[in-house]
Design a protein around this motif. Structure first.
Motif, short mmCIF file in Angstrom:
data_model
loop_
_atom_site.label_atom_id
_atom_site.label_comp_id
_atom_site.label_asym_id
_atom_site.label_seq_id
_atom_site.Cartn_x
_atom_site.Cartn_y
_atom_site.Cartn_z
N MET A 1 -2.30 24.38 10.26
CA MET A 1 -3.51 24.34 9.44
C MET A 1 -4.73 24.25 10.32
O MET A 1 -4.62 24.10 11.53
N ASP A 2 -5.91 24.32 9.71
CA ASP A 2 -7.14 24.30 10.49
C ASP A 2 -7.73 22.90 10.63
O ASP A 2 -8.18 22.51 11.71
N VAL A 3 -7.75 22.18 9.52
CA VAL A 3 -8.37 20.85 9.52
C VAL A 3 -7.35 19.83 9.06
O VAL A 3 -6.66 20.03 8.05
N LEU A 4 -7.26 18.75 9.79
CA LEU A 4 -6.37 17.64 9.44
C LEU A 4 -7.23 16.43 9.07
O LEU A 4 -8.12 16.05 9.84
N VAL A 5 -6.96 15.88 7.89
CA VAL A 5 -7.68 14.70 7.41
C VAL A 5 -6.74 13.50 7.49
O VAL A 5 -5.69 13.49 6.83
N ILE A 6 -7.10 12.52 8.29
CA ILE A 6 -6.25 11.33 8.48
C ILE A 6 -6.95 10.11 7.91
O ILE A 6 -8.14 9.87 8.19
N ASN A 7 -6.22 9.34 7.15
CA ASN A 7 -6.72 8.04 6.68
C ASN A 7 -5.76 6.94 7.12
O ASN A 7 -4.54 7.07 6.99
N GLY A 8 -6.35 5.86 7.62
CA GLY A 8 -5.56 4.78 8.18
C GLY A 8 -5.23 3.69 7.16
O GLY A 8 -5.27 3.91 5.95
N PRO A 9 -4.93 2.50 7.67
CA PRO A 9 -4.33 1.44 6.86
C PRO A 9 -5.19 1.00 5.68
O PRO A 9 -6.41 0.87 5.80
N ASN A 10 -4.51 0.79 4.58
CA ASN A 10 -5.05 0.27 3.31
C ASN A 10 -5.86 1.29 2.53
O ASN A 10 -6.19 1.05 1.37
N LEU A 11 -6.16 2.41 3.13
CA LEU A 11 -6.98 3.40 2.41
C LEU A 11 -6.18 4.08 1.30
O LEU A 11 -6.77 4.70 0.41
N ASN A 12 -4.86 3.91 1.30
CA ASN A 12 -4.04 4.38 0.17
C ASN A 12 -4.35 3.60 -1.11
O ASN A 12 -4.02 4.05 -2.20
N THR A 13 -5.03 2.45 -0.97
CA THR A 13 -5.36 1.65 -2.16
C THR A 13 -6.80 1.87 -2.63
O THR A 13 -7.27 1.15 -3.52
N LEU A 14 -7.46 2.84 -2.04
CA LEU A 14 -8.84 3.13 -2.46
C LEU A 14 -8.92 3.31 -3.97
O LEU A 14 -8.04 3.93 -4.58
N GLY A 15 -10.02 2.80 -4.53
CA GLY A 15 -10.24 2.97 -5.97
C GLY A 15 -9.57 1.90 -6.82
O GLY A 15 -9.74 1.90 -8.03
N THR A 16 -8.84 1.00 -6.17
CA THR A 16 -8.12 -0.01 -6.96
C THR A 16 -8.66 -1.43 -6.75
O THR A 16 -8.35 -2.31 -7.53
N ARG A 17 -9.43 -1.66 -5.66
CA ARG A 17 -10.01 -2.99 -5.46
C ARG A 17 -11.26 -2.87 -4.58
O ARG A 17 -11.48 -1.83 -3.97
N GLU A 18 -12.05 -3.92 -4.54
CA GLU A 18 -13.33 -3.94 -3.81
C GLU A 18 -14.17 -2.69 -4.07
O GLU A 18 -14.66 -2.07 -3.13
N PRO A 19 -14.37 -2.31 -5.36
CA PRO A 19 -15.16 -1.10 -5.64
C PRO A 19 -16.61 -1.23 -5.20
O PRO A 19 -17.26 -0.21 -4.96
#
Ligand code: CA2
Length: 145
Positions: A1-19
């Motif tokens: 692929m051309d662009v790789l987007v990486i997200n690190g720890p805890n970002l899988n919970t975005l939108g569920t707490r500390e909005p």
């Protein structure tokens, strides 16, 4: 692929707490939007999230041989701790943009240092999830110019 987007720890919970800090958009929505943004410009975009430092290092090593031309990364808390991820970027020599949803300079002192920023092409911090869109716009400009 051309662009790789990486997200690190805890970002899988975005939108569920500390909005109030991180907003209420989920990572799945952000990733789908970035894939569409890249596709509209004719770019293939892959996404990867991990809570494990070594997995991110392994994904960067794989990027060296899978055609990745640009990386967008929100390293999460590894920003402030990970010499291993820094060394991986130095080794693979793929240009990257560092993204933070919050303004790390307006928070605790320990968030002001990044092990990656001096290797990055640029850093976006404090623009909310729009920072990812801005980074992808930059990648499109850079890769399709
Ligand atoms: O502002 C950012 O994007 C950060 O990279 C987020 C990291 C933090 O350690 C950095 O200093 C700045 C933390 C990610 C935590 O993810 C959460 C997701 C949803 C709710 C709470 C935290």
């Amino acid at each position: 692929m051309d662009v790789l987007v990486i997200n690190g720890p805890n970002l899988n919970t975005l939108g569920t707490r500390e909005p109030e800090i991180y907003g209420n958009t989920t990572l799945a929505v952000i990733e789908a939007s970035l894939v569409a943004q890249g596709a509209a410009a004719g770019l293939d975009v892959d996404t990867f999230q991990s809570n494990h430092e070594g997995a991110i290092v392994d994904r960067l090593h794989a990027a060296r041989s899978d055609g990745t031309r640009f990386v967008i990364i929100n390293p999460g808390a590894f920003t402030h701790t990970s010499i291993a991820i820094r060394d991986a970027f130095a080794a693979v020599e793929i240009p990257f943009c560092e993204v933070h949803i919050s303004n790390v300079h307006a928070r605790e002192e320990f968030r002001r240092h990044s092990y990656l920023s001096d290797l990055a092409v640029g850093v976006l911090t404090g623009f909310g999830v729009f920072g990812y869109t801005m980074a992808m716009s930059f990648a499109v400009e850079r890769l399709t110019a």
